[in-house]
Enzyme design. Structure first.
Site, PDB file in Angstrom:
ATOM      1  N   SER A 415     -10.700 -12.236   7.412  1.00  0.00           N
ATOM      2  CA  SER A 415     -10.247 -11.418   6.024  1.00  0.00           C
ATOM      3  C   SER A 415      -8.823 -10.735   6.150  1.00  0.00           C
ATOM      4  O   SER A 415      -8.601 -10.496   7.641  1.00  0.00           O
ATOM      5  CB  SER A 415     -11.320 -10.456   6.003  1.00  0.00           C
ATOM      6  OG  SER A 415     -11.186  -9.923   4.616  1.00  0.00           O
ATOM      7  N   PRO A 416      -8.189 -10.622   5.449  1.00  0.00           N
ATOM      8  CA  PRO A 416      -6.847 -10.232   5.418  1.00  0.00           C
ATOM      9  C   PRO A 416      -6.957  -8.775   6.047  1.00  0.00           C
ATOM     10  O   PRO A 416      -7.688  -8.068   5.574  1.00  0.00           O
ATOM     11  CB  PRO A 416      -6.128 -10.063   4.090  1.00  0.00           C
ATOM     12  CG  PRO A 416      -7.387 -10.292   3.219  1.00  0.00           C
ATOM     13  CD  PRO A 416      -8.613 -11.118   3.899  1.00  0.00           C
ATOM     14  N   GLN A 493      -1.700 -13.688   1.948  1.00  0.00           N
ATOM     15  CA  GLN A 493      -1.883 -12.954   1.025  1.00  0.00           C
ATOM     16  C   GLN A 493      -0.952 -12.044   0.483  1.00  0.00           C
ATOM     17  O   GLN A 493      -0.096 -11.825   1.544  1.00  0.00           O
ATOM     18  CB  GLN A 493      -3.068 -11.795   1.381  1.00  0.00           C
ATOM     19  CG  GLN A 493      -3.637 -10.902   0.234  1.00  0.00           C
ATOM     20  CD  GLN A 493      -4.465  -9.728   0.837  1.00  0.00           C
ATOM     21  OE1 GLN A 493      -3.990  -8.991   1.528  1.00  0.00           O
ATOM     22  NE2 GLN A 493      -5.560  -9.599   0.096  1.00  0.00           N
ATOM     23  N   HIS A 569      -3.294 -10.637  -4.376  1.00  0.00           N
ATOM     24  CA  HIS A 569      -3.870  -9.107  -3.961  1.00  0.00           C
ATOM     25  C   HIS A 569      -3.821  -8.568  -5.226  1.00  0.00           C
ATOM     26  O   HIS A 569      -3.034  -7.721  -5.641  1.00  0.00           O
ATOM     27  CB  HIS A 569      -3.239  -8.383  -2.927  1.00  0.00           C
ATOM     28  CG  HIS A 569      -4.097  -7.343  -2.294  1.00  0.00           C
ATOM     29  ND1 HIS A 569      -5.161  -6.946  -2.943  1.00  0.00           N
ATOM     30  CD2 HIS A 569      -4.218  -6.878  -1.132  1.00  0.00           C
ATOM     31  CE1 HIS A 569      -5.612  -6.008  -2.165  1.00  0.00           C
ATOM     32  NE2 HIS A 569      -5.297  -5.938  -0.876  1.00  0.00           N
ATOM     33  N   HIS A 572      -7.919  -2.971  -4.631  1.00  0.00           N
ATOM     34  CA  HIS A 572      -7.635  -1.971  -3.755  1.00  0.00           C
ATOM     35  C   HIS A 572      -6.823  -0.801  -4.306  1.00  0.00           C
ATOM     36  O   HIS A 572      -6.076  -0.113  -3.512  1.00  0.00           O
ATOM     37  CB  HIS A 572      -7.466  -2.294  -2.350  1.00  0.00           C
ATOM     38  CG  HIS A 572      -8.397  -3.224  -1.594  1.00  0.00           C
ATOM     39  ND1 HIS A 572      -8.070  -3.801  -0.474  1.00  0.00           N
ATOM     40  CD2 HIS A 572      -9.676  -3.576  -2.084  1.00  0.00           C
ATOM     41  CE1 HIS A 572      -9.244  -4.468  -0.318  1.00  0.00           C
ATOM     42  NE2 HIS A 572     -10.242  -4.173  -1.057  1.00  0.00           N
ATOM     43  N   TYR A 574      -3.745  -0.989  -5.402  1.00  0.00           N
ATOM     44  CA  TYR A 574      -2.310  -1.399  -5.483  1.00  0.00           C
ATOM     45  C   TYR A 574      -1.809  -1.688  -6.770  1.00  0.00           C
ATOM     46  O   TYR A 574      -2.626  -1.554  -7.793  1.00  0.00           O
ATOM     47  CB  TYR A 574      -2.092  -2.562  -4.507  1.00  0.00           C
ATOM     48  CG  TYR A 574      -2.520  -2.074  -2.856  1.00  0.00           C
ATOM     49  CD1 TYR A 574      -1.867  -1.062  -2.350  1.00  0.00           C
ATOM     50  CD2 TYR A 574      -3.438  -2.864  -2.162  1.00  0.00           C
ATOM     51  CE1 TYR A 574      -2.418  -0.785  -0.952  1.00  0.00           C
ATOM     52  CE2 TYR A 574      -3.881  -2.545  -1.115  1.00  0.00           C
ATOM     53  CZ  TYR A 574      -3.470  -1.585  -0.231  1.00  0.00           C
ATOM     54  OH  TYR A 574      -3.583  -0.772   0.820  1.00  0.00           O
ATOM     55  N   ARG A 622      -7.863 -11.419  -5.002  1.00  0.00           N
ATOM     56  CA  ARG A 622      -8.703 -10.580  -4.354  1.00  0.00           C
ATOM     57  C   ARG A 622      -8.984  -9.584  -5.274  1.00  0.00           C
ATOM     58  O   ARG A 622      -7.841  -8.891  -5.950  1.00  0.00           O
ATOM     59  CB  ARG A 622      -8.233 -10.016  -3.352  1.00  0.00           C
ATOM     60  CG  ARG A 622      -9.115  -8.641  -2.693  1.00  0.00           C
ATOM     61  CD  ARG A 622      -8.907  -8.356  -1.094  1.00  0.00           C
ATOM     62  NE  ARG A 622      -9.792  -9.182  -0.258  1.00  0.00           N
ATOM     63  CZ  ARG A 622     -10.235  -8.805   0.961  1.00  0.00           C
ATOM     64  NH1 ARG A 622      -9.864  -7.622   1.293  1.00  0.00           N
ATOM     65  NH2 ARG A 622     -11.199  -9.393   1.729  1.00  0.00           N
ATOM     66  N   ARG A 717     -13.324  -6.627  10.367  1.00  0.00           N
ATOM     67  CA  ARG A 717     -13.158  -5.816  11.659  1.00  0.00           C
ATOM     68  C   ARG A 717     -13.808  -6.567  12.617  1.00  0.00           C
ATOM     69  O   ARG A 717     -13.520  -6.577  13.941  1.00  0.00           O
ATOM     70  CB  ARG A 717     -14.014  -4.411  11.230  1.00  0.00           C
ATOM     71  CG  ARG A 717     -13.180  -3.519  10.680  1.00  0.00           C
ATOM     72  CD  ARG A 717     -13.972  -2.182  10.003  1.00  0.00           C
ATOM     73  NE  ARG A 717     -15.039  -2.873   9.016  1.00  0.00           N
ATOM     74  CZ  ARG A 717     -15.952  -2.082   8.557  1.00  0.00           C
ATOM     75  NH1 ARG A 717     -16.109  -0.850   9.013  1.00  0.00           N
ATOM     76  NH2 ARG A 717     -16.828  -2.476   7.865  1.00  0.00           N
TER      77      ARG A 717
END
Ligand SMILES: Cc1cc2nc3c(=O)[nH]c(=O)nc-3n(C[C@H](O)[C@H](O)[C@H](O)COP(=O)(O)OP(=O)(O)OC[C@H]3O[C@@H](n4cnc5c(N)ncnc54)[C@H](O)[C@@H]3O)c2cc1C
Ligand SMILES: Cc1cc2nc3c(=O)[nH]c(=O)nc-3n(C[C@H](O)[C@H](O)[C@H](O)COP(=O)(O)O)c2cc1C
Length: 765
Positions: A415-416, A493, A569, A572, A574, A622, A717
């Site tokens: 994942s990014p 991304q 993207h 989140h 942004y 995303r 992670r």
């Protein structure tokens, strides 16, 4: 101690037994409004574990229950004219009436006073002669209702309609039968509970119930309707109702999910269904009632524990178990409420989805239960992935996947993840090693971190960019390495930080403005990310054109650098996300207001990028599928519409993240917590999705893929700490089809051997 149990169901009776067993000096009385053998319902099911708990608590009643249980291992799923049978599920069933008789006899034997046909008063003053009053009067508890404000009661009435029938047809497997009618699907949950009886619950959506006219039929008519619909399963037997006291359509119930914040008030204690309910589709209501009873009796008789402490312990110890079960029950309830999502699945996948619906049963649990069946699922999955029959089973994570002309060797994705390690937007040796290592770690697809389209579009001064030829050349070096040293494909991304820009690198404080050198930020509206962040400048149309063109310029450089795929993207919080969520988009022009308007600019950007990106190469987007702010923000239902809108513009994969769009949102974290959104979007909008978020075991990945909840699975992670996550997974499954970098072959072979030994040792332990 003098104890009054209001209600003589499983909870009240078993608590009375458990108290007397621990101290025969207790005076315990049970007050039940019905006669001893009047009871609603037919059979109940338990797991083997519950019976073990009963045996440990009271071997006398436990043994009788154990001897009389009907035991079966198979589950049959009938759908689209096929029957899918799997085994090893280990259920036991008993008639509710028989269970109560056993408990009544045992209670009497131990000296419990049983009062039948006694309507218990809901007024505590009427029980002043007792030290403790136990509210074991079921889901509709009158005494709980009377003192509701002290219990923090939360009741949710679920949407589907169900009718709890009995039948003399004896099913040799737990049976789920799905039948299509002119008004929608109707299904039965059926299981045997003694030598000549089965429970047969008929369930459907309320729209189907009304469409079939069941809302206007009396009980005999409704029974005839169900008998005809399920005739082929009933073998000529009729369906019996024992809800004759309920008039007409009232015999059709809606499940009520009950949660209480507090389980006691003064000397009144809630037990069983009065305290909490679990949907019948996971068959755990009676288990909860009996296990509550054991725990409460245990803490009340523990030497040295004051009553208040005992009650605290009772709730603390049982609450965790109840929450886990209610969580599984909610998943299961929702699966049946959103059945329409899964009806297009082939029967074998439909059955897999049904068996794993509560998330308590995973891919590896199914392997333990019925290896041959699970391998059939794995062969089926692989054969669909390669478009030809396959002989050898392999875990779903190792099935190939194609997006346009890009072939992935497996379904695991890095994942990014922002590394905050670039200088002036230029990736360097750190990035070469970081991405190079992960690309050799076995994942089919590796994403770059958010790479920004302009200096002011960066989140932090450490974020990489794609806005100068120097950036392009530095990325090309990494892309070339990835392509030269493995099978992994590489996705760039691209994003713009918008209102969350001009902040410190992650480890110095997330979303904290720079100590100096801040640059102005922009967004859909002038709403800052938090009180500590800058107020963004609302974008003008001219700004939008500049930003759109910067995205296109970045795409052209990505093409020159040789990336296989691009992601936009739009999540989140942004820049593009600030347009999509109504929490931060307060515009009154054609870019604000309705979802269609809020999507206008993000879609314009995507369309322009798509036009500049080679047709044979795929693109993903995303999104944040849930703002975790209820109806004030984006909901998963909105996310289905967002995904559809991007799909119509040619997106090949929706990367389903959630949240990070509003600083005060309240996410509900947990294992695979965002996967339900990937599932909903995939199966309602019928688009390809990637799931992400707290997915960390191979078992999670395989379960998600085989159940058709997503097409690809991204892990963030876990890949930070273990770049070789997928090679390790291959070793754990002894899967040899994965490419291992030749210099590392010895390590892979050793790991495979060691993990196999560990597994063998665990099995023999
Ligand atoms: C369709 C369906 C299927 C189910 N299937 C299963 C299953 O397979 N497995 C499973 O474990 N559970 C199942 N359950 C749930 C299960 O029936 C309950 O969770 C369980 O019975 C809870 O026990 P209880 O003693 O707390 O409540 P109840 O069984 O509801 O008992 C409460 C008792 O209190 C009495 N009462 C109520 N008010 C008063 C009053 N004022 N005075 C005196 N007496 C009163 C009632 O008559 C009743 O006997 C199912 C439930 C439904 C609706
Ligand atoms: C250090 C770190 C940096 C991240 N940076 C990005 C990013 O640049 N772009 C993005 O879309 N998500 C980013 N994320 C979110 C992850 O891609 C992922 O969605 C999230 O961590 C949940 O997955 P996990 O539970 O497997 O970690 C980042 C996550 C971490 C832990």
């Amino acid at each position: 101690m003098r104890v009054a149990c209001l209600g003589g169901g499983p909870a009240g009776l078993y608590f009375a037994i458990s108290m007397k067993l621990r101290d025969p000096a207790h005076e315990v009385a049970v007050f039940e409004r019905n006669r001893p053998d009047d009871t609603f319902g037919w059979g109940v099911v338990f797991s083997d574990q519950t019976v073990e708990n009963l045996m440990a608590n009271d071997p006398v009643s436990g043994k009788i229950v154990q001897d009389e249980f009907a035991h079966w291992d198979d589950i049959d799923v009938h759908i689209h004219g096929q029957t899918i049978r799997s085994s090893g599920h280990g259920f036991i069933g008993i008639g509710r009436k028989r269970l109560l008789t056993i408990l009544q006899e045992r209670a009497r034997e131990l000296g419990v006073e049983l009062h039948f046909e006694h309507e218990a008063s809901p007024d505590l003053d009427d029980w002043r002669d007792y030290d403790l009053v136990i509210a074991a009067d079921g889901a509709n508890s009158r005494i709980r209702t009377r003192y509701e404000e002290h219990f923090g009661v939360d009741i949710q009435t679920r949407r589907n309609k169900f009718f709890w029938f009995g039948t003399h047809q004896v099913f040799d497997a737990f049976t789920f039968a799905f039948e299509k009618t002119k008004a929608g699907w109707v299904w039965a949950h059926a299981y045997r509970f003694d030598d000549d009886f089965s429970t047969f619950i008929v369930e459907m959506e309320p729209e189907t119930w009304e469409g079939l006219g069941l809302d206007r039929m009396d009980q005999p008519e409704a029974i005839v309707f169900c008998e005809e619909l399920f005739a082929k399963y009933l073998g000529g037997h009729s369906l019996m109702s024992n809800a004759a006291h309920l008039k007409g359509p009232d015999a059709w119930l809606n499940f009520r999910r009950i949660i209480c914040d507090n389980w006691s008030y003064r000397n009144l204690i809630l037990l069983g269904d009065a305290a909490h309910t679990a949907h019948f589709s996971i068959g755990s209501g009676t288990k909860l009632a009996l296990e509550d009873a054991i725990k409460l009796a245990e803490v009340l008789n523990r030497p040295g524990l004051l009553r208040e402490q005992a009650l605290e312990e009772y709730q603390a110890e049982r609450n965790l178990e109840v929450l886990k079960l209610q969580n599984s029950a909610r998943n299961s309830t929702e699966w049946f409420e959103t059945l329409g999502r899964y009806l297009h699945f082939e029967p074998i996948q439909f059955a897999y989805s049904l068996l794993t619906r509560s998330q308590r049963v995973s891919h590896e649990n199914l392997r333990l239960r019925d290896k041959a069946w699970l391998e059939g699922v794995e062969r089926w999955f692989q054969s669909r992935a390669v478009g030809a029959p396959v002989d050898d089973p392999a875990p779903p994570m190792f099935a190939p996947y194609r997006l346009r002309e890009m072939e992935l060797t497996n379904r695991v994705v890095v994942s990014p993840m922002a590394m905050y390690s670039a200088q002036d937007g230029t990736p360097n040796d750190f990035h070469l090693v970081h991405y190079g290592t992960r690309a050799q770690g076995g994942a089919g697809l590796v994403y770059t971190e958010m790479t920004c389209i302009s200096p002011t579009g960066r989140i932090t001064p450490g974020c990489p960019g794609m806005y100068t030829p120097q950036h392009r050349d530095a990325w090309k070096r990494i892309v070339d390495f990835v392509h030269a040293h493995g099978d992994a494909k590489f996705c760039l991304q691209l994003g713009h930080s918008g209102p969350k820009g001009s902040t410190k690198v992650g480890w110095e404080g997330y979303d904290v403005p720079l100590a100096s050198g801040n640059w102005p930020v922009m967004a859909a509206s002038d709403i800052p990310w938090s009180s500590g962040n800058q107020s963004p400048i609302p974008m003008t149309r001219a700004d939008m054109t500049i930003v759109r063109n910067q995205f296109v310029a970045a795409v052209e450089m990505a093409r020159e650098a040789g990336f296989d795929m691009i992601e936009l993207h739009a999540a989140h919080g942004y820049l593009l996300s600030s347009f999509i969520t109504p929490l931060t988009n307060k515009r009154t022009d054609e870019y604000g207001g309705s979802l269609e308007n809020r999507l206008r600019f993000p879609l314009e950007v995507f369309r322009a990028m798509r036009a500049a990106w080679p047709n044979e190469k795929p693109m993903s987007v995303r999104i944040s599928a849930n703002d975790w702010m209820g109806d004030l923000g984006i909901t998963p239902d909105d996310a289905v519409e967002i995904a559809r809108a991007f799909w119509e513009e040619g997106v090949d994969l929706v990367d389903v993240s959630a949240g990070q769009t509003w600083a005060d949102c309240k996410p509900v974290y947990g294992r695979m917590f965002q996967t339900p959104f990937a599932d909903q979007i995939r199966n309602e909008a019928r688009v390809s999705t990637m799931a992400v978020g707290n997915i960390y075991e191979t078992d999670h990945v395989n379960s998600i893929l085989a159940a058709g909840r997503a097409d690809l699975v991204a892990l963030a992670r876990p890949h930070l700490i273990d770049p070789m996550w997928t090679l390790r997974a291959a070793a754990g499954h002894d899967y040899r089809g994965i490419r291992v970098p030749p210099p590392y072959l010895g390590g892979q072979a050793q790991l495979t051997r060691n993990l196999q030994r560990e597994q063998e040792a665990a099995l023999t332990a």
